[in-house]
Design a protein around this motif. Structure first.
Motif, PDB file in Angstrom:
ATOM      1  N   MET A   1      35.845  42.508  21.507  1.00  0.00           N
ATOM      2  CA  MET A   1      35.405  41.116  21.456  1.00  0.00           C
ATOM      3  C   MET A   1      35.595  40.422  22.804  1.00  0.00           C
ATOM      4  O   MET A   1      36.712  40.411  23.335  1.00  0.00           O
ATOM      5  CB  MET A   1      36.206  40.368  20.386  1.00  0.00           C
ATOM      6  N   PRO A   2      34.540  39.862  23.373  1.00  0.00           N
ATOM      7  CA  PRO A   2      34.712  39.142  24.640  1.00  0.00           C
ATOM      8  C   PRO A   2      35.687  37.983  24.489  1.00  0.00           C
ATOM      9  O   PRO A   2      35.669  37.260  23.494  1.00  0.00           O
ATOM     10  CB  PRO A   2      33.298  38.617  24.948  1.00  0.00           C
ATOM     11  N   CYS A   3      36.549  37.832  25.474  1.00  0.00           N
ATOM     12  CA  CYS A   3      37.411  36.649  25.493  1.00  0.00           C
ATOM     13  C   CYS A   3      36.577  35.447  25.937  1.00  0.00           C
ATOM     14  O   CYS A   3      35.396  35.582  26.286  1.00  0.00           O
ATOM     15  CB  CYS A   3      38.619  36.870  26.396  1.00  0.00           C
ATOM     16  N   ARG A   4      37.172  34.280  25.932  1.00  0.00           N
ATOM     17  CA  ARG A   4      36.465  33.073  26.375  1.00  0.00           C
ATOM     18  C   ARG A   4      36.421  33.077  27.904  1.00  0.00           C
ATOM     19  O   ARG A   4      37.142  32.368  28.588  1.00  0.00           O
ATOM     20  CB  ARG A   4      37.153  31.833  25.817  1.00  0.00           C
ATOM     21  N   LEU A   5      35.537  33.946  28.412  1.00  0.00           N
ATOM     22  CA  LEU A   5      35.550  34.288  29.833  1.00  0.00           C
ATOM     23  C   LEU A   5      35.328  33.097  30.751  1.00  0.00           C
ATOM     24  O   LEU A   5      36.020  32.955  31.771  1.00  0.00           O
ATOM     25  CB  LEU A   5      34.494  35.359  30.115  1.00  0.00           C
ATOM     26  N   ARG A   6      34.373  32.253  30.412  1.00  0.00           N
ATOM     27  CA  ARG A   6      34.077  31.133  31.306  1.00  0.00           C
ATOM     28  C   ARG A   6      35.326  30.275  31.525  1.00  0.00           C
ATOM     29  O   ARG A   6      35.646  29.888  32.650  1.00  0.00           O
ATOM     30  CB  ARG A   6      32.933  30.295  30.731  1.00  0.00           C
ATOM     31  N   GLU A   7      36.045  29.980  30.442  1.00  0.00           N
ATOM     32  CA  GLU A   7      37.243  29.136  30.530  1.00  0.00           C
ATOM     33  C   GLU A   7      38.396  29.868  31.211  1.00  0.00           C
ATOM     34  O   GLU A   7      39.090  29.303  32.072  1.00  0.00           O
ATOM     35  CB  GLU A   7      37.659  28.684  29.134  1.00  0.00           C
ATOM     36  N   VAL A   8      38.608  31.125  30.845  1.00  0.00           N
ATOM     37  CA  VAL A   8      39.724  31.880  31.407  1.00  0.00           C
ATOM     38  C   VAL A   8      39.548  32.086  32.907  1.00  0.00           C
ATOM     39  O   VAL A   8      40.478  31.881  33.704  1.00  0.00           O
ATOM     40  CB  VAL A   8      39.878  33.235  30.688  1.00  0.00           C
ATOM     41  N   LEU A   9      38.349  32.484  33.314  1.00  0.00           N
ATOM     42  CA  LEU A   9      38.104  32.716  34.738  1.00  0.00           C
ATOM     43  C   LEU A   9      38.178  31.423  35.534  1.00  0.00           C
ATOM     44  O   LEU A   9      38.597  31.424  36.703  1.00  0.00           O
ATOM     45  CB  LEU A   9      36.748  33.392  34.932  1.00  0.00           C
ATOM     46  N   SER A  10      37.782  30.325  34.915  1.00  0.00           N
ATOM     47  CA  SER A  10      37.877  29.030  35.592  1.00  0.00           C
ATOM     48  C   SER A  10      39.334  28.684  35.898  1.00  0.00           C
ATOM     49  O   SER A  10      39.658  28.221  37.000  1.00  0.00           O
ATOM     50  CB  SER A  10      37.247  27.939  34.728  1.00  0.00           C
ATOM     51  N   VAL A  11      40.222  28.927  34.926  1.00  0.00           N
ATOM     52  CA  VAL A  11      41.641  28.660  35.138  1.00  0.00           C
ATOM     53  C   VAL A  11      42.204  29.577  36.224  1.00  0.00           C
ATOM     54  O   VAL A  11      42.934  29.136  37.117  1.00  0.00           O
ATOM     55  CB  VAL A  11      42.432  28.823  33.823  1.00  0.00           C
ATOM     56  N   ALA A  12      41.853  30.864  36.158  1.00  0.00           N
ATOM     57  CA  ALA A  12      42.358  31.817  37.157  1.00  0.00           C
ATOM     58  C   ALA A  12      41.895  31.438  38.559  1.00  0.00           C
ATOM     59  O   ALA A  12      42.666  31.498  39.523  1.00  0.00           O
ATOM     60  CB  ALA A  12      41.895  33.223  36.805  1.00  0.00           C
ATOM     61  N   GLN A  13      40.637  31.038  38.669  1.00  0.00           N
ATOM     62  CA  GLN A  13      40.099  30.648  39.979  1.00  0.00           C
ATOM     63  C   GLN A  13      40.784  29.386  40.495  1.00  0.00           C
ATOM     64  O   GLN A  13      41.093  29.279  41.693  1.00  0.00           O
ATOM     65  CB  GLN A  13      38.598  30.426  39.877  1.00  0.00           C
ATOM     66  N   GLU A  14      41.043  28.444  39.594  1.00  0.00           N
ATOM     67  CA  GLU A  14      41.697  27.201  39.993  1.00  0.00           C
ATOM     68  C   GLU A  14      43.058  27.461  40.619  1.00  0.00           C
ATOM     69  O   GLU A  14      43.458  26.789  41.583  1.00  0.00           O
ATOM     70  CB  GLU A  14      41.842  26.292  38.763  1.00  0.00           C
ATOM     71  N   TYR A  15      43.779  28.445  40.091  1.00  0.00           N
ATOM     72  CA  TYR A  15      45.122  28.733  40.588  1.00  0.00           C
ATOM     73  C   TYR A  15      45.147  29.914  41.563  1.00  0.00           C
ATOM     74  O   TYR A  15      46.218  30.331  42.007  1.00  0.00           O
ATOM     75  CB  TYR A  15      46.065  29.005  39.412  1.00  0.00           C
ATOM     76  N   GLY A  16      43.962  30.459  41.882  1.00  0.00           N
ATOM     77  CA  GLY A  16      43.879  31.524  42.881  1.00  0.00           C
ATOM     78  C   GLY A  16      44.522  32.828  42.463  1.00  0.00           C
ATOM     79  O   GLY A  16      45.115  33.532  43.294  1.00  0.00           O
ATOM     80  N   VAL A  17      44.377  33.192  41.174  1.00  0.00           N
ATOM     81  CA  VAL A  17      44.995  34.424  40.665  1.00  0.00           C
ATOM     82  C   VAL A  17      43.929  35.503  40.494  1.00  0.00           C
ATOM     83  O   VAL A  17      42.955  35.301  39.758  1.00  0.00           O
ATOM     84  CB  VAL A  17      45.698  34.178  39.315  1.00  0.00           C
ATOM     85  N   PRO A  18      44.065  36.658  41.142  1.00  0.00           N
ATOM     86  CA  PRO A  18      43.108  37.746  40.947  1.00  0.00           C
ATOM     87  C   PRO A  18      43.155  38.276  39.517  1.00  0.00           C
ATOM     88  O   PRO A  18      44.195  38.226  38.855  1.00  0.00           O
ATOM     89  CB  PRO A  18      43.539  38.822  41.938  1.00  0.00           C
ATOM     90  N   VAL A  19      42.019  38.821  39.063  1.00  0.00           N
ATOM     91  CA  VAL A  19      41.871  39.214  37.657  1.00  0.00           C
ATOM     92  C   VAL A  19      41.570  40.700  37.527  1.00  0.00           C
ATOM     93  O   VAL A  19      40.643  41.219  38.164  1.00  0.00           O
ATOM     94  CB  VAL A  19      40.749  38.403  36.987  1.00  0.00           C
ATOM     95  N   LEU A  20      42.361  41.363  36.703  1.00  0.00           N
ATOM     96  CA  LEU A  20      42.046  42.719  36.245  1.00  0.00           C
ATOM     97  C   LEU A  20      41.524  42.591  34.824  1.00  0.00           C
ATOM     98  O   LEU A  20      42.201  42.042  33.952  1.00  0.00           O
ATOM     99  CB  LEU A  20      43.262  43.636  36.291  1.00  0.00           C
ATOM    100  N   GLU A  21      40.333  43.109  34.590  1.00  0.00           N
ATOM    101  CA  GLU A  21      39.663  42.980  33.288  1.00  0.00           C
ATOM    102  C   GLU A  21      39.811  44.280  32.497  1.00  0.00           C
ATOM    103  O   GLU A  21      39.183  45.282  32.821  1.00  0.00           O
ATOM    104  CB  GLU A  21      38.189  42.643  33.502  1.00  0.00           C
ATOM    105  N   ASP A  22      40.657  44.231  31.475  1.00  0.00           N
ATOM    106  CA  ASP A  22      40.881  45.386  30.608  1.00  0.00           C
ATOM    107  C   ASP A  22      39.806  45.391  29.523  1.00  0.00           C
ATOM    108  O   ASP A  22      39.927  44.732  28.496  1.00  0.00           O
ATOM    109  CB  ASP A  22      42.284  45.311  30.007  1.00  0.00           C
TER     110      ASP A  22
END
Length: 382
Positions: free
Chosen positions: A144-165
Protein backbone atom coordinates in the motif's frame (compact mmCIF):
# COMPACT_ATOMS: atom_id res chain seq x y z
CA UNK A 1 -12.78 -32.38 9.76
CA UNK A 2 -9.10 -32.41 10.68
CA UNK A 3 -6.62 -29.94 9.19
CA UNK A 4 -4.78 -32.80 7.46
CA UNK A 5 -7.95 -33.59 5.50
CA UNK A 6 -7.34 -30.40 3.49
CA UNK A 7 -4.49 -29.42 1.21
CA UNK A 8 -2.47 -26.62 2.80
CA UNK A 9 -3.55 -23.16 1.68
CA UNK A 10 -0.58 -20.84 2.12
CA UNK A 11 -0.53 -17.11 2.77
CA UNK A 12 1.43 -16.04 -0.32
CA UNK A 13 3.26 -18.89 -2.04
CA UNK A 14 5.47 -18.50 -5.11
CA UNK A 15 3.57 -18.44 -8.40
CA UNK A 16 5.79 -19.35 -11.32
CA UNK A 17 4.95 -19.16 -14.99
CA UNK A 18 6.35 -21.06 -17.96
CA UNK A 19 9.30 -18.89 -18.92
CA UNK A 20 11.55 -19.06 -15.86
CA UNK A 21 12.94 -22.42 -16.95
CA UNK A 22 13.96 -20.98 -20.33
CA UNK A 23 16.29 -18.51 -18.63
CA UNK A 24 17.62 -21.14 -16.23
CA UNK A 25 18.27 -23.69 -18.99
CA UNK A 26 20.03 -21.09 -21.11
CA UNK A 27 22.27 -20.09 -18.18
CA UNK A 28 23.22 -23.70 -17.51
CA UNK A 29 23.79 -24.49 -21.19
CA UNK A 30 26.07 -21.47 -21.48
CA UNK A 31 27.78 -22.27 -18.16
CA UNK A 32 26.68 -18.94 -16.66
CA UNK A 33 26.30 -20.33 -13.15
CA UNK A 34 28.79 -17.86 -11.71
CA UNK A 35 27.42 -14.97 -9.62
CA UNK A 36 27.33 -12.64 -12.64
CA UNK A 37 26.06 -13.13 -16.18
CA UNK A 38 23.51 -12.09 -18.84
CA UNK A 39 20.48 -12.84 -16.68
CA UNK A 40 21.72 -10.52 -13.95
CA UNK A 41 22.27 -7.66 -16.40
CA UNK A 42 18.98 -8.38 -18.10
CA UNK A 43 17.01 -8.54 -14.85
CA UNK A 44 18.41 -5.19 -13.73
CA UNK A 45 17.45 -3.70 -17.09
CA UNK A 46 13.94 -5.18 -16.83
CA UNK A 47 13.46 -3.57 -13.41
CA UNK A 48 14.65 -0.20 -14.73
CA UNK A 49 12.30 -0.41 -17.69
CA UNK A 50 9.32 -1.34 -15.50
CA UNK A 51 9.91 1.24 -12.79
CA UNK A 52 11.55 4.03 -14.75
CA UNK A 53 14.50 4.03 -12.33
CA UNK A 54 17.79 5.17 -13.79
CA UNK A 55 19.91 2.37 -12.30
CA UNK A 56 19.32 -0.97 -10.60
CA UNK A 57 21.62 -3.30 -8.68
CA UNK A 58 20.23 -6.79 -8.02
CA UNK A 59 21.24 -8.12 -4.61
CA UNK A 60 20.88 -11.20 -2.43
CA UNK A 61 17.96 -9.76 -0.41
CA UNK A 62 15.90 -6.69 0.25
CA UNK A 63 17.66 -6.45 3.61
CA UNK A 64 21.02 -6.21 1.87
CA UNK A 65 19.58 -3.46 -0.32
CA UNK A 66 18.44 -1.48 2.74
CA UNK A 67 21.85 -1.95 4.34
CA UNK A 68 23.75 -0.63 1.34
CA UNK A 69 21.15 2.05 0.71
CA UNK A 70 21.60 3.47 4.20
CA UNK A 71 25.35 3.31 3.73
CA UNK A 72 24.98 5.32 0.52
CA UNK A 73 23.10 7.96 2.52
CA UNK A 74 26.05 8.21 4.89
CA UNK A 75 24.51 6.45 7.89
CA UNK A 76 27.14 5.40 10.42
CA UNK A 77 27.77 4.79 14.11
CA UNK A 78 25.75 7.00 16.42
CA UNK A 79 23.51 8.43 13.68
CA UNK A 80 19.74 8.48 14.07
CA UNK A 81 17.44 7.07 11.40
CA UNK A 82 13.69 7.70 11.36
CA UNK A 83 11.71 4.56 10.63
CA UNK A 84 8.06 3.44 10.82
CA UNK A 85 7.36 1.20 13.78
CA UNK A 86 4.76 -0.83 11.87
CA UNK A 87 6.94 -2.91 9.56
CA UNK A 88 8.93 -6.13 9.33
CA UNK A 89 12.15 -6.14 11.34
CA UNK A 90 14.25 -6.27 8.16
CA UNK A 91 13.46 -2.58 7.62
CA UNK A 92 15.22 -1.60 10.83
CA UNK A 93 17.91 -4.26 11.32
CA UNK A 94 20.32 -2.59 8.87
CA UNK A 95 20.20 0.54 11.03
CA UNK A 96 21.78 -1.59 13.75
CA UNK A 97 24.25 -3.15 11.30
CA UNK A 98 25.68 0.32 10.77
CA UNK A 99 25.86 1.16 14.46
CA UNK A 100 23.08 3.73 14.11
CA UNK A 101 19.95 4.24 16.21
CA UNK A 102 16.34 3.88 15.05
CA UNK A 103 13.70 6.45 15.95
CA UNK A 104 10.26 4.96 15.43
CA UNK A 105 7.21 6.77 14.06
CA UNK A 106 3.59 5.64 14.44
CA UNK A 107 1.22 4.79 11.59
CA UNK A 108 -1.87 6.59 10.39
CA UNK A 109 -5.13 4.65 10.23
CA UNK A 110 -5.86 4.80 6.50
CA UNK A 111 -2.84 3.27 4.77
CA UNK A 112 -1.25 1.90 8.00
CA UNK A 113 2.01 3.53 6.90
CA UNK A 114 4.12 6.25 8.50
CA UNK A 115 2.06 9.15 9.83
CA UNK A 116 3.12 12.53 8.35
CA UNK A 117 1.93 14.37 11.46
CA UNK A 118 3.93 12.16 13.82
CA UNK A 119 6.91 12.46 11.49
CA UNK A 120 6.75 16.25 11.67
CA UNK A 121 6.42 16.06 15.47
CA UNK A 122 9.59 13.96 15.67
CA UNK A 123 11.58 16.21 13.35
CA UNK A 124 10.48 19.35 15.16
CA UNK A 125 11.53 17.96 18.53
CA UNK A 126 14.85 16.74 17.17
CA UNK A 127 15.48 20.15 15.62
CA UNK A 128 14.86 21.83 18.97
CA UNK A 129 17.40 19.48 20.53
CA UNK A 130 19.97 20.10 17.76
CA UNK A 131 19.65 16.50 16.60
CA UNK A 132 19.52 15.91 12.86
CA UNK A 133 18.51 12.48 11.60
CA UNK A 134 20.76 11.07 8.94
CA UNK A 135 17.95 9.45 6.96
CA UNK A 136 14.26 8.59 6.84
CA UNK A 137 13.02 5.15 5.84
CA UNK A 138 9.51 5.01 4.45
CA UNK A 139 7.67 1.72 3.90
CA UNK A 140 4.73 0.80 1.68
CA UNK A 141 3.21 -1.83 3.94
CA UNK A 142 1.48 -4.82 2.32
CA UNK A 143 2.01 -3.08 -1.03
CA UNK A 144 0.00 0.00 0.00
CA UNK A 145 1.45 3.39 -0.96
CA UNK A 146 2.06 5.66 1.99
CA UNK A 147 0.84 9.26 1.88
CA UNK A 148 3.85 10.10 -0.25
CA UNK A 149 3.09 13.70 -1.12
CA UNK A 150 2.77 14.66 2.56
CA UNK A 151 5.64 12.51 3.83
CA UNK A 152 8.10 13.68 1.20
CA UNK A 153 7.08 17.28 1.79
CA UNK A 154 7.97 16.96 5.48
CA UNK A 155 11.28 15.23 4.70
CA UNK A 156 12.20 17.92 2.17
CA UNK A 157 11.29 20.69 4.61
CA UNK A 158 13.75 19.32 7.16
CA UNK A 159 16.38 18.26 4.61
CA UNK A 160 16.28 14.53 5.43
CA UNK A 161 17.27 12.05 2.68
CA UNK A 162 14.78 9.24 2.04
CA UNK A 163 15.24 5.51 1.60
CA UNK A 164 12.06 4.03 0.15
CA UNK A 165 11.40 0.47 1.33
CA UNK A 166 9.15 -0.88 -1.42
CA UNK A 167 10.01 -4.49 -0.55
CA UNK A 168 6.32 -5.46 -0.63
CA UNK A 169 5.23 -2.94 -3.25
CA UNK A 170 6.66 -3.81 -6.66
CA UNK A 171 3.88 -3.03 -9.13
CA UNK A 172 2.18 -0.45 -6.90
CA UNK A 173 1.93 3.17 -8.03
CA UNK A 174 1.33 6.62 -6.63
CA UNK A 175 -0.08 9.28 -8.95
CA UNK A 176 0.90 6.99 -11.82
CA UNK A 177 4.55 6.67 -10.78
CA UNK A 178 5.90 3.26 -9.71
CA UNK A 179 6.77 2.93 -6.04
CA UNK A 180 10.44 2.57 -5.26
CA UNK A 181 11.31 5.58 -7.41
CA UNK A 182 10.33 8.42 -5.04
CA UNK A 183 13.21 8.23 -2.58
CA UNK A 184 16.89 8.98 -2.99
CA UNK A 185 17.24 5.20 -2.89
CA UNK A 186 14.55 2.57 -3.49
CA UNK A 187 14.49 -1.06 -2.36
CA UNK A 188 12.60 -4.16 -3.56
CA UNK A 189 12.44 -7.72 -2.23
CA UNK A 190 12.04 -10.89 -4.30
CA UNK A 191 11.67 -13.27 -1.38
CA UNK A 192 9.63 -16.42 -1.97
CA UNK A 193 6.40 -14.88 -0.69
CA UNK A 194 6.56 -11.66 -2.72
CA UNK A 195 4.48 -10.79 -5.75
CA UNK A 196 7.59 -11.39 -7.89
CA UNK A 197 10.08 -13.92 -6.58
CA UNK A 198 13.60 -15.08 -7.38
CA UNK A 199 13.42 -17.51 -4.44
CA UNK A 200 15.57 -15.09 -2.48
CA UNK A 201 16.80 -11.73 -3.64
CA UNK A 202 16.30 -8.00 -3.74
CA UNK A 203 17.29 -4.88 -5.60
CA UNK A 204 18.41 -1.30 -5.02
CA UNK A 205 17.32 1.38 -7.49
CA UNK A 206 18.55 4.95 -7.76
CA UNK A 207 18.92 7.75 -10.28
CA UNK A 208 22.50 8.43 -9.10
CA UNK A 209 24.89 6.51 -11.41
CA UNK A 210 27.77 6.84 -8.96
CA UNK A 211 25.65 5.32 -6.21
CA UNK A 212 24.80 2.31 -8.36
CA UNK A 213 28.50 1.78 -9.07
CA UNK A 214 29.33 2.10 -5.37
CA UNK A 215 26.62 -0.41 -4.47
CA UNK A 216 28.02 -2.98 -6.91
CA UNK A 217 31.49 -2.36 -5.49
CA UNK A 218 30.37 -2.94 -1.89
CA UNK A 219 28.20 -5.91 -2.87
CA UNK A 220 31.15 -7.75 -4.44
CA UNK A 221 33.50 -7.60 -1.44
CA UNK A 222 34.72 -4.08 -2.28
CA UNK A 223 37.55 -5.32 -4.46
CA UNK A 224 39.84 -2.52 -5.61
CA UNK A 225 40.75 -2.26 -9.34
CA UNK A 226 43.98 -4.26 -9.25
CA UNK A 227 45.20 -7.50 -10.88
CA UNK A 228 45.27 -9.09 -7.41
CA UNK A 229 42.76 -9.04 -4.58
CA UNK A 230 43.18 -5.72 -2.82
CA UNK A 231 40.61 -4.19 -0.46
CA UNK A 232 40.54 -0.68 0.99
CA UNK A 233 36.95 -0.78 2.29
CA UNK A 234 34.69 -3.32 3.99
CA UNK A 235 32.67 -5.21 1.41
CA UNK A 236 29.89 -7.77 1.39
CA UNK A 237 28.85 -10.86 -0.54
CA UNK A 238 25.51 -9.35 -1.54
CA UNK A 239 25.16 -9.90 -5.32
CA UNK A 240 22.22 -11.87 -6.72
CA UNK A 241 23.27 -14.93 -8.69
CA UNK A 242 22.82 -15.19 -12.44
CA UNK A 243 20.63 -18.27 -11.99
CA UNK A 244 18.20 -16.60 -9.61
CA UNK A 245 18.13 -13.53 -11.82
CA UNK A 246 16.89 -15.82 -14.58
CA UNK A 247 13.86 -16.70 -12.47
CA UNK A 248 13.29 -12.97 -12.01
CA UNK A 249 13.44 -12.34 -15.75
CA UNK A 250 10.76 -14.95 -16.31
CA UNK A 251 8.62 -13.41 -13.59
CA UNK A 252 8.87 -9.83 -14.83
CA UNK A 253 6.67 -10.51 -17.85
CA UNK A 254 3.93 -11.74 -15.51
CA UNK A 255 4.03 -8.89 -13.01
CA UNK A 256 1.09 -6.86 -14.30
CA UNK A 257 -1.09 -9.98 -14.38
CA UNK A 258 -0.03 -10.83 -10.82
CA UNK A 259 -0.98 -7.35 -9.61
CA UNK A 260 -4.33 -7.58 -11.39
CA UNK A 261 -5.06 -10.93 -9.75
CA UNK A 262 -4.10 -9.78 -6.24
CA UNK A 263 -6.40 -6.81 -6.61
CA UNK A 264 -9.18 -9.13 -7.76
CA UNK A 265 -8.65 -11.28 -4.67
CA UNK A 266 -8.98 -8.24 -2.41
CA UNK A 267 -12.21 -7.26 -4.18
CA UNK A 268 -13.53 -10.83 -3.85
CA UNK A 269 -12.89 -10.89 -0.12
CA UNK A 270 -14.49 -7.47 0.20
CA UNK A 271 -17.65 -8.70 -1.52
CA UNK A 272 -17.95 -11.95 0.45
CA UNK A 273 -16.90 -10.78 3.93
CA UNK A 274 -18.38 -7.29 4.15
CA UNK A 275 -21.55 -8.43 5.93
CA UNK A 276 -19.71 -9.89 8.93
CA UNK A 277 -20.22 -7.55 11.92
CA UNK A 278 -17.03 -5.96 13.19
CA UNK A 279 -14.88 -7.10 10.26
CA UNK A 280 -13.29 -4.66 7.82
CA UNK A 281 -10.61 -5.12 5.18
CA UNK A 282 -7.57 -2.91 4.84
CA UNK A 283 -5.39 -1.01 4.43
CA UNK A 284 -7.06 1.66 2.31
CA UNK A 285 -5.60 3.35 -0.74
CA UNK A 286 -4.69 7.02 -0.31
CA UNK A 287 -5.71 9.57 -2.92
CA UNK A 288 -3.61 8.85 -5.99
CA UNK A 289 -2.57 5.40 -4.72
CA UNK A 290 -2.81 2.13 -6.65
CA UNK A 291 -1.76 -0.85 -4.52
CA UNK A 292 -0.58 -4.23 -5.74
CA UNK A 293 -2.61 -5.65 -2.82
CA UNK A 294 0.23 -8.03 -1.99
CA UNK A 295 -1.69 -9.23 1.05
CA UNK A 296 -5.36 -8.76 1.91
CA UNK A 297 -5.71 -7.99 5.62
CA UNK A 298 -8.66 -7.69 7.96
CA UNK A 299 -9.35 -5.83 11.18
CA UNK A 300 -11.77 -6.96 13.89
CA UNK A 301 -13.54 -4.30 15.93
CA UNK A 302 -13.89 -5.51 19.55
CA UNK A 303 -16.85 -3.16 20.03
CA UNK A 304 -18.81 -5.15 17.42
CA UNK A 305 -17.52 -8.72 17.71
CA UNK A 306 -16.18 -11.01 20.42
CA UNK A 307 -14.03 -12.80 17.86
CA UNK A 308 -10.29 -12.13 18.19
CA UNK A 309 -7.65 -12.38 15.45
CA UNK A 310 -5.92 -15.21 17.31
CA UNK A 311 -9.17 -17.19 17.60
CA UNK A 312 -9.70 -16.72 13.89
CA UNK A 313 -6.11 -17.70 13.06
CA UNK A 314 -6.36 -20.89 15.09
CA UNK A 315 -9.72 -21.71 13.54
CA UNK A 316 -8.30 -21.30 10.04
CA UNK A 317 -5.48 -23.65 11.00
CA UNK A 318 -8.06 -26.36 11.71
CA UNK A 319 -8.94 -26.04 8.01
CA UNK A 320 -5.22 -26.09 7.07
CA UNK A 321 -5.38 -22.43 6.04
CA UNK A 322 -2.37 -20.27 6.81
CA UNK A 323 -3.00 -16.74 8.07
CA UNK A 324 -0.71 -14.38 9.94
CA UNK A 325 -0.99 -11.60 12.51
CA UNK A 326 -0.15 -8.13 11.30
CA UNK A 327 3.42 -7.02 12.01
CA UNK A 328 4.15 -6.52 15.68
CA UNK A 329 5.33 -2.90 15.94
CA UNK A 330 9.07 -2.59 16.30
CA UNK A 331 8.86 -0.30 19.33
CA UNK A 332 7.19 -3.23 21.14
CA UNK A 333 9.97 -5.67 20.20
CA UNK A 334 12.56 -6.56 22.88
CA UNK A 335 15.32 -5.80 20.37
CA UNK A 336 14.31 -2.14 20.25
CA UNK A 337 13.12 -1.65 23.81
CA UNK A 338 15.33 1.41 24.31
CA UNK A 339 14.49 3.13 21.01
CA UNK A 340 12.42 6.32 21.08
CA UNK A 341 8.96 6.26 19.51
CA UNK A 342 6.59 9.01 18.46
CA UNK A 343 3.05 7.82 19.01
CA UNK A 344 2.50 4.08 18.90
CA UNK A 345 -1.17 3.66 19.69
CA UNK A 346 -2.32 3.41 16.07
CA UNK A 347 0.09 0.67 14.99
CA UNK A 348 -0.30 -1.05 18.36
CA UNK A 349 -4.05 -1.17 17.83
CA UNK A 350 -3.66 -2.49 14.31
CA UNK A 351 -1.44 -5.30 15.57
CA UNK A 352 -4.00 -6.27 18.22
CA UNK A 353 -6.92 -6.28 15.78
CA UNK A 354 -5.49 -7.52 12.49
CA UNK A 355 -4.85 -10.67 10.47
CA UNK A 356 -3.43 -11.33 6.99
CA UNK A 357 -5.47 -13.66 4.77
CA UNK A 358 -4.25 -16.02 2.03
CA UNK A 359 -3.69 -13.81 -1.01
CA UNK A 360 -1.56 -15.80 -3.46
CA UNK A 361 -2.17 -14.98 -7.10
CA UNK A 362 -2.70 -18.66 -7.95
CA UNK A 363 -5.73 -18.94 -5.62
CA UNK A 364 -8.81 -20.43 -7.23
CA UNK A 365 -12.46 -19.61 -6.62
CA UNK A 366 -12.67 -22.78 -4.52
CA UNK A 367 -9.70 -21.63 -2.41
CA UNK A 368 -11.32 -18.28 -1.76
CA UNK A 369 -14.64 -19.91 -0.93
CA UNK A 370 -12.86 -22.17 1.56
CA UNK A 371 -11.37 -19.17 3.38
CA UNK A 372 -14.61 -17.20 3.37
CA UNK A 373 -16.77 -20.10 4.50
CA UNK A 374 -14.35 -20.84 7.32
CA UNK A 375 -14.56 -17.22 8.52
CA UNK A 376 -18.34 -17.22 8.28
CA UNK A 377 -18.46 -20.50 10.23
CA UNK A 378 -16.50 -19.20 13.23
CA UNK A 379 -18.29 -15.86 13.11
CA UNK A 380 -21.56 -17.77 13.46
CA UNK A 381 -20.19 -19.45 16.61
CA UNK A 382 -18.62 -16.32 18.10
Amino acid sequence: MRSQDYDRLYLSPPHLGRHELNYLHKAIEDNWVAPVGPNLDGFEQDICEFTGAGHCVALSSGTAAIHLGLQLLGVGPGDEVLCPSFTFVATANPILYLGAKPVFIDSEAETWNICPERLREALLEMQRQNRRPKALIIVHLYGMPCRLREVLSVAQEYGVPVLEDAAEALGSRYEGQPLGTFGDVGVFSFNGNKILTTSGGGALVTNHPGWADKTRFWATQARDPAPYYQHSEVGYNYRLSNLLAGIGRGQMGLLEDRVKRRREIYTWYQKHLHAIPGLALGPQEPAGGHSNRWLTCLLLNPAETALTPEQLRLHLETRNIESRPLWKPLHLQPLFAEAPVYGGKVCGGLFERGLCLPSGSAMTEADLQRVASSIHAINHLA
